[in-house]
Write an enzyme that holds these catalytic residues in place. Structure first.
Site, PDB file in Angstrom:
ATOM      1  N   GLY A  15      39.465 -37.148  26.199  1.00 18.18           N
ATOM      2  CA  GLY A  15      39.667 -36.200  27.513  1.00 18.18           C
ATOM      3  C   GLY A  15      38.484 -35.438  27.827  1.00 18.18           C
ATOM      4  O   GLY A  15      37.454 -36.041  27.815  1.00 18.18           O
ATOM      5  N   GLY A 137      33.877 -21.795  22.376  1.00 22.67           N
ATOM      6  CA  GLY A 137      33.089 -22.989  23.043  1.00 22.67           C
ATOM      7  C   GLY A 137      31.894 -23.189  22.446  1.00 22.67           C
ATOM      8  O   GLY A 137      31.676 -23.660  21.105  1.00 22.67           O
ATOM      9  N   LYS A 208      42.269 -17.391  19.086  1.00 26.66           N
ATOM     10  CA  LYS A 208      40.957 -17.239  18.625  1.00 26.66           C
ATOM     11  C   LYS A 208      40.721 -16.128  17.965  1.00 26.66           C
ATOM     12  O   LYS A 208      39.688 -16.139  17.077  1.00 26.66           O
ATOM     13  CB  LYS A 208      40.106 -17.235  20.015  1.00 26.66           C
ATOM     14  CG  LYS A 208      40.187 -18.747  20.763  1.00 26.66           C
ATOM     15  CD  LYS A 208      39.245 -18.587  21.917  1.00 26.66           C
ATOM     16  CE  LYS A 208      39.609 -20.027  22.797  1.00 26.66           C
ATOM     17  NZ  LYS A 208      39.154 -19.648  24.182  1.00 26.66           N
TER      18      LYS A 208
END
Length: 436
Positions: A15, A137, A208
């Site tokens: 994806g 990220g 996170k």
């Protein structure tokens, strides 16, 4: 087995992040070969839907909808697994580890729920799990905590860990737009999912933060023990009022030591406008981490997106090839063997607060609220009320903003319960901490 000089790779999920990984492997092949000492070759790709068109060239590898062929290939030593969800990915990664393969994942929800189990399995099998992309990220925070800061005792983490919420809050203030309009724009731009709940209610940031806190403090934090509040009830007037007072509102993830106890929270928070974290705009992330030797380090950058996240994934791949991943993973396991810290009781945490009320525009309303606050030991620092038109019959609605001095969360919650019973309230209200 693979020919000398080739390092075959498997990819599960093609994806947004998966296609980013393919793009980097193809566009930076020479650079990666120089970094790794071998050519990274994509041999297997596993996808859910074989008929779906993808904007990358997969002609040079086997594409299937089953893990079986990938698992059966002994030449594949490392697999990138970038599929969302929890239980399905957990089963996949268990199978991959048991087949003798190292795994790289970006799935923070999985690691938050089953990280300890998967890490222990990998350790027992002599395998590694790379997960730099699971938090912030493209910002290299996992390797920073696990290796670069090993000479330090971590004292505090203060971070913006969700780009969607930061985009919404930034856009609302900069363009004077309401929440619903900016949320729709975020969805159109791909920053927010069709169901944005996990981003805007603080779940994503809390997952996170739990991963970071485990690495930084050696303490597993049950998800329900993280004080969590989202941004859904913040309106444009809150952002404007905070700006007038010299603050910006950010969805702040905090883990800090307080007298040998650990405080953890994810909440929209008023932050001084001149601080670096307050100036972090758009969909970017920001992490300030304080060590007892190094002081405060600040890392900022793209916390999500196809190529930034894929950058972290491919970095983990190169570490697998060079052997750095094994060293980092062992360091990670040692970090988790420390004695866990007790959590600081949330009722005892004292902070300044921003209180906003929509109330009936009539006499004694402020006095009633101040009386409740005073009875619970909450001292008022300042009061601001927007001017309203004169309402003889008391049907008008006024907007009331109160800043408090430091007060314990338990006292504030007790006051909340009483204030909720006042008949002068008109619509939802909000309470947010102020960062000192």
């Amino acid at each position: 087995m693979a020919p000398a000089g080739l390092f075959p790779i498997g990819l599960v999920g093609c994806g947004t992040v998966g296609t980013g990984v393919v793009r980097i492997l193809q566009s930076s092949a020479d650079l990666l070969a120089a970094q790794a000492g071998q050519s990274l070759t994509l041999r297997h790709v596993v996808v859910r839907d074989l008929t779906r068109a993808r904007d990358v060239d997969l002609s040079g590898c086997a594409v299937s909808d089953s893990l079986d062929a990938l698992i059966a290939d002994p030449s594949v030593q490392a697999v990138v697994h970038v599929v969302g969800g929890v239980e399905g990915p957990r089963q996949d990664i268990v199978r991959l580890l048991q087949s003798g393969k190292d795994v790289i994942t970006a799935n923070k929800a999985l690691l938050c729920a089953h990280g300890d189990e998967l890490f222990e399995l990998a350790r027992s099998l002599g395998r590694t799990i790379g997960f730099e992309a699971a938090v912030a990220g493209g910002i290299p925070i996992i390797s920073t905590v696990c290796t670069a800061l090993t000479a330090n005792r971590i004292l505090a983490i203060e971070a913006i860990l969700n780009g969607t919420s930061n985009f919404i809050l930034t856009r609302m203030l900069d363009r004077r737009q309401i929440y619903d309009d900016v949320l729709r724009e975020a969805q159109q731009l791909g920053y927010a999912e069709a169901d944005p709940a996990m981003d805007v209610d603080g779940t994503d940031a809390a997952q996170k933060l739990a991963i970071l806190a485990k690495l930084a403090f050696g303490t597993a934090i049950p998800f329900d023990r993280i004080a969590r509040q989202g941004i859904q009830n913040i309106d444009l007037q809150d952002l404007l009022a905070a700006a007038d007072l010299g603050y910006r509102i950010k969805l702040l993830a905090v883990a800090r030591l307080m007298t040998e106890r650990l405080e953890v929270s994810v909440q929209p928070t008023l932050v001084r406008a001149d601080r670096s974290i307050a100036m972090t705009s758009g969909a970017h992330n920001f992490i300030a981490i304080e060590g007892d030797a190094v002081g405060v380090l600040k890392l900022a950058g793209a916390g999500a997106g196809r190529l930034p996240t894929a950058s972290a994934v491919v970095a983990d791949l190169v570490d697998c090839v060079t052997g750095r991943a094994a060293c980092t993973f062992q360091a990670l396991l040692r970090l988790q063997q420390r004695n866990p810290l007790p959590l600081h009781p949330s009722a005892d945490i004292a902070r300044r607060q921003y209180l906003r009320f929509n109330v009936a525009d009539r006499p004694h309303v402020l006095a009633d609220i101040a009386h409740v606050l005073g009875r619970h030991g909450i001292s008022i620092s300042s009061v601001r009320q927007d001017e309203t038109e004169d309402s003889v019959d008391g049907t008008g609605v006024a907007r009331l903003v109160i800043l408090t001095h430091r007060a314990a969360e338990g006292c504030l919650q007790a006051a909340d319960n009483e204030i909720d019973c006042l008949d002068s309230l008109r619509g939802p209200r909000i309470r947010m901490p102020i960062a000192d």
